[in-house]
Design a protein around this motif. Structure first.
Motif, PDB file in Angstrom:
ATOM      1  N   GLU A  39       0.809  -1.221   0.000  1.00 53.66           N
ATOM      2  CA  GLU A  39       0.000   0.000   0.000  1.00 53.66           C
ATOM      3  C   GLU A  39       0.846   1.277   0.000  1.00 53.66           C
ATOM      4  O   GLU A  39       0.518   2.244  -0.669  1.00 53.66           O
ATOM      5  CB  GLU A  39      -0.929   0.031   1.224  1.00 53.66           C
ATOM      6  CG  GLU A  39      -2.018  -1.009   1.218  1.00 53.66           C
ATOM      7  CD  GLU A  39      -1.526  -2.382   1.684  1.00 53.66           C
ATOM      8  OE1 GLU A  39      -0.587  -2.448   2.509  1.00 53.66           O
ATOM      9  OE2 GLU A  39      -2.061  -3.388   1.195  1.00 53.66           O
ATOM     10  N   ILE A  40       1.928   1.295   0.761  1.00 51.78           N
ATOM     11  CA  ILE A  40       2.705   2.536   0.914  1.00 51.78           C
ATOM     12  C   ILE A  40       4.061   2.506   0.228  1.00 51.78           C
ATOM     13  O   ILE A  40       4.753   3.516   0.192  1.00 51.78           O
ATOM     14  CB  ILE A  40       2.894   2.892   2.406  1.00 51.78           C
ATOM     15  CG1 ILE A  40       3.722   1.828   3.142  1.00 51.78           C
ATOM     16  CG2 ILE A  40       1.561   3.121   3.088  1.00 51.78           C
ATOM     17  CD1 ILE A  40       4.168   2.199   4.531  1.00 51.78           C
ATOM     18  N   GLY A  41       4.467   1.354  -0.277  1.00 54.05           N
ATOM     19  CA  GLY A  41       5.805   1.242  -0.845  1.00 54.05           C
ATOM     20  C   GLY A  41       6.821   1.196   0.281  1.00 54.05           C
ATOM     21  O   GLY A  41       6.576   0.618   1.323  1.00 54.05           O
ATOM     22  N   VAL A  42       7.961   1.852   0.081  1.00 52.86           N
ATOM     23  CA  VAL A  42       9.013   1.899   1.100  1.00 52.86           C
ATOM     24  C   VAL A  42       9.016   3.288   1.722  1.00 52.86           C
ATOM     25  O   VAL A  42       9.157   4.290   1.014  1.00 52.86           O
ATOM     26  CB  VAL A  42      10.401   1.593   0.494  1.00 52.86           C
ATOM     27  CG1 VAL A  42      11.477   1.697   1.555  1.00 52.86           C
ATOM     28  CG2 VAL A  42      10.410   0.219  -0.164  1.00 52.86           C
ATOM     29  N   GLN A  43       8.824   3.345   3.019  1.00 50.59           N
ATOM     30  CA  GLN A  43       8.815   4.619   3.754  1.00 50.59           C
ATOM     31  C   GLN A  43       9.912   4.595   4.805  1.00 50.59           C
ATOM     32  O   GLN A  43      10.045   3.633   5.554  1.00 50.59           O
ATOM     33  CB  GLN A  43       7.470   4.826   4.450  1.00 50.59           C
ATOM     34  CG  GLN A  43       6.283   4.881   3.517  1.00 50.59           C
ATOM     35  CD  GLN A  43       6.304   6.116   2.641  1.00 50.59           C
ATOM     36  OE1 GLN A  43       6.603   7.213   3.094  1.00 50.59           O
ATOM     37  NE2 GLN A  43       5.977   5.937   1.373  1.00 50.59           N
ATOM     38  N   SER A  44      10.682   5.676   4.887  1.00 52.43           N
ATOM     39  CA  SER A  44      11.730   5.796   5.890  1.00 52.43           C
ATOM     40  C   SER A  44      11.141   6.354   7.178  1.00 52.43           C
ATOM     41  O   SER A  44      10.483   7.392   7.162  1.00 52.43           O
ATOM     42  CB  SER A  44      12.835   6.711   5.373  1.00 52.43           C
ATOM     43  OG  SER A  44      13.867   6.802   6.323  1.00 52.43           O
ATOM     44  N   SER A  98       1.612  -8.794  10.993  1.00 52.93           N
ATOM     45  CA  SER A  98       0.492  -9.694  10.669  1.00 52.93           C
ATOM     46  C   SER A  98      -0.183  -9.354   9.338  1.00 52.93           C
ATOM     47  O   SER A  98      -0.734 -10.230   8.693  1.00 52.93           O
ATOM     48  CB  SER A  98      -0.533  -9.699  11.802  1.00 52.93           C
ATOM     49  OG  SER A  98      -1.029  -8.400  12.036  1.00 52.93           O
ATOM     50  N   ASP A  99      -0.097  -8.089   8.894  1.00 51.08           N
ATOM     51  CA  ASP A  99      -0.716  -7.710   7.619  1.00 51.08           C
ATOM     52  C   ASP A  99       0.249  -7.821   6.436  1.00 51.08           C
ATOM     53  O   ASP A  99      -0.068  -7.419   5.326  1.00 51.08           O
ATOM     54  CB  ASP A  99      -1.293  -6.296   7.696  1.00 51.08           C
ATOM     55  CG  ASP A  99      -0.226  -5.218   7.826  1.00 51.08           C
ATOM     56  OD1 ASP A  99       0.978  -5.541   7.970  1.00 51.08           O
ATOM     57  OD2 ASP A  99      -0.594  -4.030   7.805  1.00 51.08           O
ATOM     58  N   GLY A 100       1.444  -8.359   6.682  1.00 45.66           N
ATOM     59  CA  GLY A 100       2.435  -8.520   5.622  1.00 45.66           C
ATOM     60  C   GLY A 100       3.429  -7.383   5.513  1.00 45.66           C
ATOM     61  O   GLY A 100       4.415  -7.485   4.790  1.00 45.66           O
ATOM     62  N   THR A 101       3.189  -6.286   6.219  1.00 43.50           N
ATOM     63  CA  THR A 101       4.135  -5.168   6.234  1.00 43.50           C
ATOM     64  C   THR A 101       5.468  -5.654   6.782  1.00 43.50           C
ATOM     65  O   THR A 101       5.511  -6.459   7.712  1.00 43.50           O
ATOM     66  CB  THR A 101       3.596  -4.019   7.104  1.00 43.50           C
ATOM     67  OG1 THR A 101       2.375  -3.548   6.535  1.00 43.50           O
ATOM     68  CG2 THR A 101       4.585  -2.863   7.195  1.00 43.50           C
TER      69      THR A 101
END
Length: 108
Positions: A39-44, A98-101
């Motif tokens: 959903e968000i891609g890669v976030q720092s 748990s959501d795959g993040t």
């Protein structure tokens, strides 16, 4: 270095031992935290911020990555992989939520 999965029953002792052995001296260690999901891609979350400690609370099922001015709380982590040197030093941690993040914590 070796990448290995840490069993959930060992998380509390494992991270308490790491924090005690490597994060309680006068030499600061630094961590960079990135969060990755579809959903968000890669976030720092942080960029090479002093690492204060890592702990797991089995009662709340929460992993806490404590860096200066931020606590990254990961609730109900599913898997944890670490890249560990022979002396126990961690260069990176990968936590699957748990959501795959995925949370990627690099340490130097």
């Amino acid at each position: 270095m070796a990448i290995k999965k840490i069993d959930k029953t060992d998380w509390m002792v494992y991270f308490d031992t790491f924090s005690k052995n490597f994060l309680k001296d006068k030499q600061p260690e630094y961590a960079e935290i990135r969060v990755m999901s579809e959903e968000i891609g890669v976030q720092s979350e942080t960029q090479w911020t002093p690492l204060m400690g890592i702990s797991y609370n089995p009662k709340d099922d929460t992993l806490d990555i404590n860096v200066e001015h931020l606590n990254r709380m990961i609730v109900h982590p599913v898997e944890i992989y670490v890249d560990q040197e022979e002396n126990g030093w961690l260069t990176s941690i990968e936590v699957t939520e748990s959501d795959g993040t995925k949370d990627i914590i690099e340490i130097r």
